[in-house]
Design a protein around this motif. Structure first.
Motif, PDB file in Angstrom:
ATOM      1  N   ASP A 214       0.446  -0.515  -0.186  1.00 52.37           N
ATOM      2  CA  ASP A 214       0.030  -0.036  -0.250  1.00 52.37           C
ATOM      3  C   ASP A 214       0.876   1.488   0.254  1.00 52.37           C
ATOM      4  O   ASP A 214       1.955   1.662   0.008  1.00 52.37           O
ATOM      5  CB  ASP A 214      -1.226  -0.281   1.146  1.00 52.37           C
ATOM      6  N   ASP A 215       0.252   2.449  -0.643  1.00 56.66           N
ATOM      7  CA  ASP A 215       0.366   3.583  -0.363  1.00 56.66           C
ATOM      8  C   ASP A 215       1.065   3.929   0.921  1.00 56.66           C
ATOM      9  O   ASP A 215       0.256   4.391   1.920  1.00 56.66           O
ATOM     10  CB  ASP A 215       0.029   4.607  -1.067  1.00 56.66           C
ATOM     11  N   GLY A 216       2.193   4.402   1.080  1.00 55.84           N
ATOM     12  CA  GLY A 216       2.817   4.964   2.591  1.00 55.84           C
ATOM     13  C   GLY A 216       3.868   3.573   3.488  1.00 55.84           C
ATOM     14  O   GLY A 216       3.353   3.679   4.824  1.00 55.84           O
ATOM     15  N   ALA A 217       3.433   2.421   2.418  1.00 57.52           N
ATOM     16  CA  ALA A 217       3.717   1.549   3.547  1.00 57.52           C
ATOM     17  C   ALA A 217       5.172   1.784   3.955  1.00 57.52           C
ATOM     18  O   ALA A 217       6.301   1.884   3.153  1.00 57.52           O
ATOM     19  CB  ALA A 217       3.590   0.308   3.277  1.00 57.52           C
ATOM     20  N   SER A 218       5.692   1.352   5.359  1.00 57.51           N
ATOM     21  CA  SER A 218       6.993   0.260   5.775  1.00 57.51           C
ATOM     22  C   SER A 218       8.095   0.280   5.743  1.00 57.51           C
ATOM     23  O   SER A 218       6.595  -0.446   5.104  1.00 57.51           O
ATOM     24  CB  SER A 218       6.906   1.715   7.631  1.00 57.51           C
ATOM     25  N   VAL A 219       9.166  -0.120   5.235  1.00 53.02           N
ATOM     26  CA  VAL A 219       9.983  -1.662   5.189  1.00 53.02           C
ATOM     27  C   VAL A 219       9.037  -2.389   6.223  1.00 53.02           C
ATOM     28  O   VAL A 219       9.077  -3.239   6.217  1.00 53.02           O
ATOM     29  CB  VAL A 219      11.614  -0.938   5.134  1.00 53.02           C
ATOM     30  N   SER A 220       9.109  -1.321   7.640  1.00 50.08           N
ATOM     31  CA  SER A 220       9.089  -2.205   8.687  1.00 50.08           C
ATOM     32  C   SER A 220       7.703  -3.320   8.529  1.00 50.08           C
ATOM     33  O   SER A 220       7.804  -4.898   8.716  1.00 50.08           O
ATOM     34  CB  SER A 220       8.521  -1.898   9.945  1.00 50.08           C
ATOM     35  N   ASP A 221       6.483  -2.163   7.786  1.00 46.87           N
ATOM     36  CA  ASP A 221       5.166  -3.007   7.437  1.00 46.87           C
ATOM     37  C   ASP A 221       5.593  -3.936   6.261  1.00 46.87           C
ATOM     38  O   ASP A 221       5.120  -5.227   6.494  1.00 46.87           O
ATOM     39  CB  ASP A 221       4.766  -1.987   6.885  1.00 46.87           C
ATOM     40  N   ILE A 222       6.406  -3.809   5.762  1.00 44.07           N
ATOM     41  CA  ILE A 222       6.394  -4.846   4.209  1.00 44.07           C
ATOM     42  C   ILE A 222       7.642  -5.830   4.609  1.00 44.07           C
ATOM     43  O   ILE A 222       7.107  -7.426   4.243  1.00 44.07           O
ATOM     44  CB  ILE A 222       7.410  -3.686   3.514  1.00 44.07           C
TER      45      ILE A 222
END
Length: 313
Positions: free
Chosen positions: A39-47
């Motif tokens: 998703d737009d704005g997803a952080s490295v940690s989220d990914i």
């Protein structure tokens, strides 16, 4: 001695984990692909966490370390990607930093109608004309901002419409809205005028002048007499209209009916919207556009007729 041995074991174990993630983890082409969405704005940690949860990678921690070491965090792309379970970090990162991703680019041209957008989307194989016309209803004519957009493959007509409406809302900033309120003009009136300007002249330097011409005509009760509004009825693309077309009984016929038509006749670009809000004062009440797209202005009907005889041969 024990401490050194423990450190060696830990180092070897860490090296094994790193090697497993970066080089040895791929299961090969036999593993079926999975669609992974960032998703737009997803952080490295989220990914990283999502990749680990989906069993695409084995360690979110090592993935984050790898992204950090390769300085590629800013290259991560939002979009839809085709990955496989058990991929190594290197392979995953190569895919999700590819700007092409599983996306499509759609360009909606300034001055297009909803019907023209429908034909374009159907030709591109994105959505059917029936789906588009169900979502992009007539009351949205002029409210869908024309621009180039990127969407995930499989995007729906409603998603495209929503994105274009949001873009229109964003383009009309606080200063523009304040000026509309000061002038006592509604957004609908401004977009209607902007849509006519969009179809009447090609060059930005003419938009503000033509805007003033049209607003002055409205102020004195003079018909707009905009050929573009009649072409909206007939769906013709001719630069001028016939005498028969002028007699068409439609509220969009600005030769027959005074005032603005019921609504926009096209999707106006930002330059036309700004021109509708900030017209440039001038002494003209008439204009015409020649075959090269150049506008010729006149103060009186006699001057205008001279221009017609000279420019529209």
């Amino acid at each position: 001695m024990k401490t050194k041995l423990l450190l060696l074991v830990l180092l070897l174990f860490f090296g094994w984990l790193v090697g497993r993630e970066w080089w040895w983890r791929d299961h090969g082409p036999s593993v079926p692909p999975v669609i992974f969405v960032i998703d737009d704005g997803a952080s490295v940690s989220d990914i990283a966490d999502d990749l680990e949860t989906r069993d695409i990678i084995g360690s979110s921690f090592l993935f984050k370390v790898y992204v950090k070491l390769t300085a590629r965090a800013r290259k991560l792309q939002a979009g839809e990607f085709e990955l496989s379970e058990g991929m190594n970090a290197s392979s995953v990162l190569s895919v999700i930093t590819n700007a092409q991703a599983n996306e499509i680019s759609l360009t909606f041209v300034e001055g297009w109608t909803i019907a023209q957008m429908s034909a374009y989307l159907a030709e591109e194989g994105v959505v059917s004309s029936s789906d588009w016309m169900t979502s992009a209803t007539h009351d949205l004519e002029g409210y869908l901002f024309p621009d180039t957009y990127r969407f995930l493959k499989g995007v729906t007509a409603q998603e495209i419409v929503s994105r274009m409406r949001e873009e229109m809302e964003e383009k009309i900033n606080a200063e523009m809205r304040a000026e509309m309120e000061r002038q006592g003009k509604s957004l609908h009136d401004v977009l209607t005028m902007a849509s006519i300007i969009e179809r009447e002249v090609r060059h930005d330097e003419d938009r503000e002048l033509v805007s003033d011409v049209f607003w002055k005509r409205l102020a004195i009760g003079m018909p707009l007499q905009a050929d573009s509004t009649v072409n909206y009825i007939t769906r013709k693309k001719t630069p001028s209209i016939s005498f028969d077309d002028r007699e068409i009984n439609s509220p969009y016929n600005t030769y027959k009916y005074r005032g603005l038509p019921p609504g926009p006749i096209s999707a106006p670009g930002l330059a036309s919207i700004q021109a509708a809000i900030f017209p440039r004062s001038n002494p003209y009440y008439f204009f015409l556009t020649d075959e090269e797209g150049n506008a010729h202005y006149a103060r009186t009907l006699d001057e205008h007729n001279v221009n017609k005889a000279r420019e529209l041969k």
